[in-house]
Motif scaffolding. Structure first.
Motif, PDB file in Angstrom:
ATOM      1  N   ALA A 417      -4.039   0.807  -3.846  1.00  0.00           N
ATOM      2  CA  ALA A 417      -4.259   1.763  -2.735  1.00  0.00           C
ATOM      3  C   ALA A 417      -5.250   1.401  -1.936  1.00  0.00           C
ATOM      4  CB  ALA A 417      -4.429   3.348  -3.239  1.00  0.00           C
ATOM      5  N   ARG A 420      -3.912  -1.810   0.063  1.00  0.00           N
ATOM      6  CA  ARG A 420      -2.871  -1.199   1.143  1.00  0.00           C
ATOM      7  C   ARG A 420      -3.666  -0.649   2.425  1.00  0.00           C
ATOM      8  NH1 ARG A 420       0.383   1.409  -2.093  1.00  0.00           N
ATOM      9  NH2 ARG A 420      -1.038   3.263  -2.140  1.00  0.00           N
ATOM     10  N   ALA A 421      -4.812  -0.223   2.084  1.00  0.00           N
ATOM     11  CA  ALA A 421      -5.472   0.414   3.168  1.00  0.00           C
ATOM     12  C   ALA A 421      -6.166  -0.949   3.793  1.00  0.00           C
ATOM     13  CB  ALA A 421      -6.651   1.190   3.008  1.00  0.00           C
ATOM     14  N   ALA A 509       4.762   9.426  -3.182  1.00  0.00           N
ATOM     15  CA  ALA A 509       3.172   9.459  -2.763  1.00  0.00           C
ATOM     16  C   ALA A 509       2.781   8.166  -2.111  1.00  0.00           C
ATOM     17  CB  ALA A 509       2.374   9.889  -3.962  1.00  0.00           C
ATOM     18  N   VAL A 510       3.373   7.078  -2.632  1.00  0.00           N
ATOM     19  CA  VAL A 510       3.267   5.696  -2.106  1.00  0.00           C
ATOM     20  C   VAL A 510       3.636   5.830  -0.544  1.00  0.00           C
ATOM     21  CG1 VAL A 510       3.514   3.442  -2.066  1.00  0.00           C
ATOM     22  CG2 VAL A 510       2.997   4.727  -4.229  1.00  0.00           C
ATOM     23  N   GLU A 512       4.250   8.430   1.651  1.00  0.00           N
ATOM     24  CA  GLU A 512       3.481   9.259   2.363  1.00  0.00           C
ATOM     25  C   GLU A 512       2.102   8.469   2.644  1.00  0.00           C
ATOM     26  OE1 GLU A 512       2.946  12.658  -0.240  1.00  0.00           O
ATOM     27  OE2 GLU A 512       4.973  13.461   0.340  1.00  0.00           O
ATOM     28  N   ASP A 513       1.294   7.817   1.610  1.00  0.00           N
ATOM     29  CA  ASP A 513       0.110   7.116   1.876  1.00  0.00           C
ATOM     30  C   ASP A 513       0.443   5.757   3.051  1.00  0.00           C
ATOM     31  OD1 ASP A 513      -2.512   6.388   1.642  1.00  0.00           O
ATOM     32  OD2 ASP A 513      -2.093   4.615   0.452  1.00  0.00           O
ATOM     33  N   THR A 514       1.544   5.059   2.914  1.00  0.00           N
ATOM     34  CA  THR A 514       1.790   4.192   3.723  1.00  0.00           C
ATOM     35  C   THR A 514       2.112   4.607   5.151  1.00  0.00           C
ATOM     36  OG1 THR A 514       2.899   3.039   2.078  1.00  0.00           O
ATOM     37  CG2 THR A 514       3.526   2.215   4.330  1.00  0.00           C
ATOM     38  N   LEU A 517      -1.181   5.830   6.820  1.00  0.00           N
ATOM     39  CA  LEU A 517      -2.007   4.492   7.052  1.00  0.00           C
ATOM     40  C   LEU A 517      -1.316   3.922   8.667  1.00  0.00           C
ATOM     41  CD1 LEU A 517      -2.735   2.841   3.547  1.00  0.00           C
ATOM     42  CD2 LEU A 517      -4.464   3.827   5.265  1.00  0.00           C
ATOM     43  N   TRP A 578     -11.224   5.918   7.818  1.00  0.00           N
ATOM     44  CA  TRP A 578     -10.679   6.131   6.525  1.00  0.00           C
ATOM     45  C   TRP A 578     -11.911   5.928   5.420  1.00  0.00           C
ATOM     46  CZ3 TRP A 578     -10.437   2.638   2.217  1.00  0.00           C
ATOM     47  CH2 TRP A 578      -9.269   3.152   1.416  1.00  0.00           C
ATOM     48  N   SER A 580     -12.099   5.751   0.858  1.00  0.00           N
ATOM     49  CA  SER A 580     -11.345   6.036  -0.446  1.00  0.00           C
ATOM     50  C   SER A 580     -11.632   7.465  -1.014  1.00  0.00           C
ATOM     51  CB  SER A 580     -11.907   5.010  -1.517  1.00  0.00           C
ATOM     52  OG  SER A 580     -11.376   3.792  -1.130  1.00  0.00           O
TER      53      SER A 580
END
Length: 605
Positions: A417, A420-421, A509-510, A512-514, A517, A578, A580
């Motif tokens: 995670a 990825r960010a 969830a991945v 949604e995060d992608t 971002l 952003w 963590s």
């Protein structure tokens, strides 16, 4: 809107019929084979054979009989309905009705690239199947799709790097018109389309150039695939160069793609005064005024010379290069792997990653351990971040593993995670490998289909297993047998994405995060990168933390990441865009970053 690229090669529909042209400098005799009839092709000078036949029409099947014996397809064939050894089909490109007449492309800074292999990106494995997924990719935040090579290859399944007919999009995925519909639909959705092209070698099956154009190749240059392509030969170099220059223009004009990714250009060996790569970008820029056309290199030599900027900071030649160094830094940190080229990044992965983020290349002329300490790379700190395409995964980094594991199979999800960010919010041009946006469960394995040539199939199968014998996990013959057979259809099938899983945990969830971002990138990062680049810098608060700053005319972007013991950071100036979830505040605004956390801060000028 109708489009066609005019070229001296191949079959071209003209008012008086179809003109057929073949460069065959080492053939004694050439005849056109056309719909079951044969017609001698007269010499036209300098190795050329040309003939126009009034009875030929779109849909006609044709080939060339060489020296009264072998019948070969057209090396500039626009379509091979019966694979690489079958007859070519006459195509009238102007028959396709384009609807994207107003499309001029998108600025490079807006690019979010989605690399895809057409055959495994969807269950259908076709251009039409991928076209049906484009709206979902647009909604994800993707702005460009990059297709693995389409040049016709032997068999029904291949990554595409074994292509032998570079003008013919492979029939395994559909017809040329099907590909045009995919591109036309992408443009309607605001998506760019890039195609990966291979100008450094031909595949091992279906290349007949040696039968009639031996001087297309030269023993002066040796590549991993044998004799080099003769880009600089006095007798043949001009025709050979034109063959590939026209190919690039063909994709850009006739198929209206927005850019090209040039595979392994370090293996394009050319001693000419003007290197082929320089002529390539110059010809393309001159031929596409008023369009946003983007040219991407894969170059293990890390030569910054091809990425220089001109007036207004625009690419003078090639737009960007795949940033392998940045990938390697992230990969070593995420997985702890140190075999192969990862060895050159395992000594100080945080420092290598920080320099790659700030300056482009981690190695800029320093000795590279994996190359017996020979120098690698050129100074790149003067180049803007947009000169580099970054990724955590791509077809090579996944598919060249014995088991084709994705990074999500190897790394802790929380660590991934942060990566990825750190990748999607950095100002370089990000590229996702298909399915990465939801941590797809399918591997991406190495696969080919050279049947019925079982000898070649066996050589590929045994070579694949031999390649990994130096790894402990596959060190003996029985362990090596667990490596999936690249010639088996099942290996190909296992690599196909399951799009239904993207709505199920943990994949949802991945995804949604992608998506979040990429929305943040569009709102906060892209406006900065469109302004003048002023430079990047990095510091290492300790050996397990990095602090990178990128300066633009319109503001600054800062990325702090910690990979070790808690790091206390004074509240930075600017706005935290952003951070963590595990980060926490302390005292009068200090921020504590535990292991594998980070933040991005933006300051507006």
């Amino acid at each position: 809107m109708r489009r066609a690229h005019s070229m001296p090669f191949g079959a071209q529909v003209e008012p008086e019929g179809v003109r057929f042209a073949l460069w065959a400098p080492t053939a004694r005799d050439v005849a056109l084979v056309l719909d079951g009839t044969e017609h001698p092709m007269p010499e036209a000078g300098e190795g050329w054979r040309r003939l126009t036949r009034a009875e030929a029409r779109p849909g006609s099947r044709y080939g060339f009989r060489i020296d009264g014996n072998l019948v070969v397809p057209d090396p500039a064939s626009r379509f091979q309905p019966e694979d690489v050894s079958g007859l070519s089909e006459v195509i009238d490109p102007s028959a396709f009705p384009w609807s994207d007449g107003s499309w001029r492309g998108r600025p490079w800074e807006e690019a979010v690239i989605y690399e895809a292999h057409v055959g495994t990106a969807t269950p259908e494995g076709t251009y039409a199947g991928l076209a049906a997924k484009l709206e979902e990719l647009r909604d994800l935040g993707v702005t460009a799709i990059e297709l693995l090579p389409l040049a016709d290859f032997k068999g029904s399944r291949n990554w595409g790097y074994d292509g032998v007919l570079p003008y013919a999009p492979d029939s395994a995925y559909g017809t040329p018109d099907d590909l045009k519909r995919l591109i036309d639909h992408a443009h309607a959705l605001g998506l760019m389309v890039f195609i990966d092209v291979v100008y450094n070698h031909f595949g091992p099956a279906g290349n007949y150039l040696h039968a009639y154009a031996k001087t297309f190749f030269t023993e002066r240059h040796q590549t991993p695939w044998g004799a080099g392509i003769n880009f600089d030969g006095q007798e043949s170099g001009r025709v050979v160069r034109d063959f590939f220059l026209h190919n690039a223009l063909y994709w850009l004009e006739e198929f209206h793609v927005d850019g090209l990714r040039f595979d392994a250009v370090h293996a394009i060996l050319d001693d000419s005064e003007t290197h082929f790569l320089a002529e390539l970008s110059a010809r393309i820029r001159a031929a596409t005024p008023g369009r946003e056309v983007h040219l991407i290199l894969e170059n293990e030599a890390n030569q910054a010379r091809w990425l220089e900027r001109g007036e207004g900071g625009r690419a003078a030649g090639h737009s960007a290069q795949w940033a392998d160094d940045l990938h390697h830094g992230w990969h070593v940190l995420l997985t702890g792997e140190d075999a192969g080229y990862y060895e050159s990044f395992a000594d100080k992965p945080v420092a290598h990653l920080a320099r790659s983020l700030a300056e482009g290349f981690a190695y800029q002329g320093e000795p590279f351990p994996t190359l017996d300490n020979h120098p690698r790379g050129e100074p790149s700190g003067h180049l803007p971040p947009s000169a580099f395409v970054t990724f955590l995964q791509n077809h090579d980094q996944v598919g060249n593993r014995a088991m084709g594991e994705r990074l999500s199979h190897l790394a802790d999800p929380q660590r991934l995670a942060l990566a990825r960010a750190g990748w999607l919010l950095a100002p370089q041009i990000p590229m996702l490998w298909m399915g990465e946006e939801w941590s797809a469960s399918a591997p991406f394995l190495f696969f080919v289909d050279f049947a019925p040539d079982e000898e070649l199939n066996r050589a590929v199968r045994e070579g694949r297993r031999r390649e990994f014998r130096s790894f402990a996990a596959f060190s003996d013959e029985e362990k090596a047998k667990t490596i999936p057979d690249p010639t088996a259809e099942e290996t190909f099938r296992r690599s196909t994405l399951d799009w239904a899983e993207r709505t199920r945990p943990p994949h949802r969830a991945v995804l949604e995060d992608t998506t979040a971002l990429l929305a943040l990138r569009r709102a906060e990062i892209v406006p900065l990168t469109k302004s003048e680049w002023l430079g990047g810098a990095f510091t290492l608060p300790n050996p397990e933390a990095l602090d990178v700053t990128w300066r633009f005319r319109d503001g600054r972007l800062r990325f702090v990441a910690n990979f070790g013991a808690d790091l206390t950071l004074p509240l930075p100036p600017g706005r935290v865009i952003w951070i963590s979830p595990a980060a926490r505040s302390q005292g009068e605004g200090d921020i504590i970053l535990p292991a594998w956390t980070g933040l991005f801060v933006k300051e507006v000028a």
